[in-house]
Design a protein around this motif. Structure first.
Motif, PDB file in Angstrom:
ATOM      1  N   GLY A 226     -44.236 -28.786  -5.207  1.00  0.00           N
ATOM      2  CA  GLY A 226     -43.135 -28.940  -3.434  1.00  0.00           C
ATOM      3  C   GLY A 226     -43.150 -27.778  -2.984  1.00  0.00           C
ATOM      4  N   LYS A 227     -43.347 -26.234  -3.434  1.00  0.00           N
ATOM      5  CA  LYS A 227     -43.520 -24.923  -3.264  1.00  0.00           C
ATOM      6  C   LYS A 227     -43.921 -25.194  -1.548  1.00  0.00           C
ATOM      7  CE  LYS A 227     -44.236 -23.214  -6.701  1.00  0.00           C
ATOM      8  NZ  LYS A 227     -44.572 -24.128  -7.432  1.00  0.00           N
ATOM      9  N   THR A 228     -45.220 -25.444  -2.508  1.00  0.00           N
ATOM     10  CA  THR A 228     -46.388 -25.287  -0.703  1.00  0.00           C
ATOM     11  C   THR A 228     -45.620 -26.508   0.060  1.00  0.00           C
ATOM     12  OG1 THR A 228     -47.435 -24.463  -2.272  1.00  0.00           O
ATOM     13  CG2 THR A 228     -48.713 -25.314   0.218  1.00  0.00           C
ATOM     14  N   ALA A 229     -45.794 -27.847   0.022  1.00  0.00           N
ATOM     15  CA  ALA A 229     -45.433 -28.519   0.699  1.00  0.00           C
ATOM     16  C   ALA A 229     -44.806 -28.630   1.867  1.00  0.00           C
ATOM     17  CB  ALA A 229     -45.486 -29.978   0.135  1.00  0.00           C
ATOM     18  N   LEU A 230     -42.965 -27.874   1.061  1.00  0.00           N
ATOM     19  CA  LEU A 230     -41.825 -26.967   1.644  1.00  0.00           C
ATOM     20  C   LEU A 230     -42.191 -26.377   2.994  1.00  0.00           C
ATOM     21  CD1 LEU A 230     -38.214 -27.407   1.292  1.00  0.00           C
ATOM     22  CD2 LEU A 230     -39.469 -25.524   1.606  1.00  0.00           C
ATOM     23  N   LEU A 231     -43.292 -25.770   2.846  1.00  0.00           N
ATOM     24  CA  LEU A 231     -43.174 -24.809   3.424  1.00  0.00           C
ATOM     25  C   LEU A 231     -44.531 -25.275   4.188  1.00  0.00           C
ATOM     26  CD1 LEU A 231     -44.001 -21.609   1.620  1.00  0.00           C
ATOM     27  CD2 LEU A 231     -42.081 -21.823   2.269  1.00  0.00           C
ATOM     28  N   HIS A 232     -45.418 -25.912   4.193  1.00  0.00           N
ATOM     29  CA  HIS A 232     -46.535 -26.959   5.009  1.00  0.00           C
ATOM     30  C   HIS A 232     -45.418 -27.414   6.196  1.00  0.00           C
ATOM     31  CE1 HIS A 232     -50.572 -25.982   3.906  1.00  0.00           C
ATOM     32  NE2 HIS A 232     -50.127 -25.886   3.058  1.00  0.00           N
ATOM     33  N   ALA A 233     -44.655 -28.551   5.790  1.00  0.00           N
ATOM     34  CA  ALA A 233     -43.385 -29.283   6.386  1.00  0.00           C
ATOM     35  C   ALA A 233     -42.758 -28.711   7.942  1.00  0.00           C
ATOM     36  CB  ALA A 233     -42.795 -30.022   5.709  1.00  0.00           C
ATOM     37  N   LEU A 234     -42.095 -27.363   6.837  1.00  0.00           N
ATOM     38  CA  LEU A 234     -41.722 -26.255   8.118  1.00  0.00           C
ATOM     39  C   LEU A 234     -42.332 -26.384   9.244  1.00  0.00           C
ATOM     40  CD1 LEU A 234     -38.700 -24.564   8.496  1.00  0.00           C
ATOM     41  CD2 LEU A 234     -39.832 -22.731   6.637  1.00  0.00           C
ATOM     42  N   TYR A 235     -43.604 -25.585   8.349  1.00  0.00           N
ATOM     43  CA  TYR A 235     -44.536 -24.519   9.766  1.00  0.00           C
ATOM     44  C   TYR A 235     -44.757 -26.010  10.335  1.00  0.00           C
ATOM     45  CZ  TYR A 235     -48.869 -22.773  11.737  1.00  0.00           C
ATOM     46  OH  TYR A 235     -49.816 -22.620  12.589  1.00  0.00           O
ATOM     47  N   ARG A 236     -45.018 -27.298  10.468  1.00  0.00           N
ATOM     48  CA  ARG A 236     -44.409 -27.976  11.494  1.00  0.00           C
ATOM     49  C   ARG A 236     -44.088 -28.418  12.464  1.00  0.00           C
ATOM     50  NH1 ARG A 236     -48.514 -28.698   7.297  1.00  0.00           N
ATOM     51  NH2 ARG A 236     -50.328 -30.062   7.753  1.00  0.00           N
ATOM     52  N   LEU A 237     -42.540 -27.739  12.271  1.00  0.00           N
ATOM     53  CA  LEU A 237     -42.036 -28.213  12.856  1.00  0.00           C
ATOM     54  C   LEU A 237     -41.831 -27.290  14.445  1.00  0.00           C
ATOM     55  CD1 LEU A 237     -38.949 -29.169  12.761  1.00  0.00           C
ATOM     56  CD2 LEU A 237     -37.830 -27.055  11.798  1.00  0.00           C
ATOM     57  N   HIS A 238     -42.477 -26.290  14.111  1.00  0.00           N
ATOM     58  CA  HIS A 238     -43.469 -25.446  15.451  1.00  0.00           C
ATOM     59  C   HIS A 238     -44.196 -25.114  15.049  1.00  0.00           C
ATOM     60  CE1 HIS A 238     -42.443 -24.330  19.818  1.00  0.00           C
ATOM     61  NE2 HIS A 238     -42.181 -22.608  19.062  1.00  0.00           N
ATOM     62  N   PRO A 239     -45.155 -25.524  15.186  1.00  0.00           N
ATOM     63  CA  PRO A 239     -46.473 -24.772  14.574  1.00  0.00           C
ATOM     64  C   PRO A 239     -47.042 -23.681  15.652  1.00  0.00           C
ATOM     65  CG  PRO A 239     -46.711 -26.746  15.273  1.00  0.00           C
ATOM     66  CD  PRO A 239     -45.353 -26.669  15.098  1.00  0.00           C
ATOM     67  N   ALA A 240     -47.789 -22.898  15.426  1.00  0.00           N
ATOM     68  CA  ALA A 240     -48.260 -21.403  16.207  1.00  0.00           C
ATOM     69  C   ALA A 240     -49.502 -21.930  17.065  1.00  0.00           C
ATOM     70  CB  ALA A 240     -48.133 -19.865  15.342  1.00  0.00           C
ATOM     71  N   ARG A 241     -50.041 -23.234  15.311  1.00  0.00           N
ATOM     72  CA  ARG A 241     -51.266 -23.549  16.607  1.00  0.00           C
ATOM     73  C   ARG A 241     -50.910 -25.347  16.779  1.00  0.00           C
ATOM     74  NH1 ARG A 241     -55.311 -23.082  11.661  1.00  0.00           N
ATOM     75  NH2 ARG A 241     -53.374 -23.912  10.902  1.00  0.00           N
ATOM     76  N   ALA A 242     -51.461 -24.982  17.823  1.00  0.00           N
ATOM     77  CA  ALA A 242     -51.485 -26.504  18.256  1.00  0.00           C
ATOM     78  C   ALA A 242     -51.319 -27.846  17.732  1.00  0.00           C
ATOM     79  CB  ALA A 242     -51.995 -26.687  19.793  1.00  0.00           C
ATOM     80  N   ASN A 243     -52.700 -27.676  16.621  1.00  0.00           N
ATOM     81  CA  ASN A 243     -54.021 -28.655  16.262  1.00  0.00           C
ATOM     82  C   ASN A 243     -53.049 -29.134  15.146  1.00  0.00           C
ATOM     83  OD1 ASN A 243     -54.476 -26.321  15.633  1.00  0.00           O
ATOM     84  ND2 ASN A 243     -55.562 -27.036  15.069  1.00  0.00           N
TER      85      ASN A 243
END
Length: 184
Positions: free
Chosen positions: A36-53
């Motif tokens: 779940g290392k990458t999943a944790l980072l992906h979830a964190l990124y989706r909190l306030h993503p740089a890209r709107a999509n």
């Protein structure tokens, strides 16, 4: 603002990460493949993503075996919050806030952000709304009778309603030919 803690729940293969404390200098994610290392980072990124999509999606991110069970139980999965992050405000973050709302409004220096699968971002900042309203009202140039009434307001919703009331009064006075003093 510095990231202090992250918790991810029901996102890909993470059922509950428990709070992950972020160190001020270096934080290292260590674990076996598919831990779940990458999943944790992906979830964190989706909190306030740089890209709107980039968004959360129940069909793509909610654990599939759990999705079916939770839907049968009648749970609204779109309202579920997979990611929560806690940030520590620094003096450079607090200064603009105090410039806008005045001193002594913040009761703490932590900010909590959450985003649900639907995409709604929630922010929790421990602030004293009544003090903020009082500070805003004290900066207005009102006649004493309006100022005294405004000092009793406790929320920004009350302040908005009071401003609308004054605007309505002013419009009615202008229609009837009266001159409204102290309302601009």
């Amino acid at each position: 603002m510095k990231l202090k803690e992250v918790q991810v729940r029901n996102f890909r293969n993470i059922l509950d990460s428990t709070p992950v404390h972020i160190q001020p200098d270096v934080t290292c994610l260590v674990g076996k493949n598919e831990a779940g290392k990458t999943a944790l980072l992906h979830a964190l990124y989706r909190l306030h993503p740089a890209r709107a999509n980039v968004k959360f999606s129940v069909p793509d991110h909610y654990p599939a075996w759990l999705e079916k069970r939770d839907r049968l139980e009648g749970k609204d999965l779109e309202k579920f919050v997979p990611t929560r992050a806690i940030f520590e405000l620094e003096p450079t973050d607090v200064a603009p806030f105090e410039a806008k709302f005045g001193p002594n409004v913040l009761k703490g220096t932590t900010l909590s952000l959450e985003r649900n699968y639907e995409g709604t971002l929630s922010c929790d900042l421990n602030a004293d709304e009544q003090t903020a309203v009082r500070n805003c009202v004290s900066g207005l140039k009102l006649l004493k009778k309006f100022s005294d009434q405004a000092k009793g307001l406790k929320t920004f919703q009350d302040l908005k309603a009071y401003a609308q009331e004054l605007a309505t009064r002013k419009a009615e006075d202008e229609e009837s030919g009266k001159v409204s003093e102290g309302i601009s």
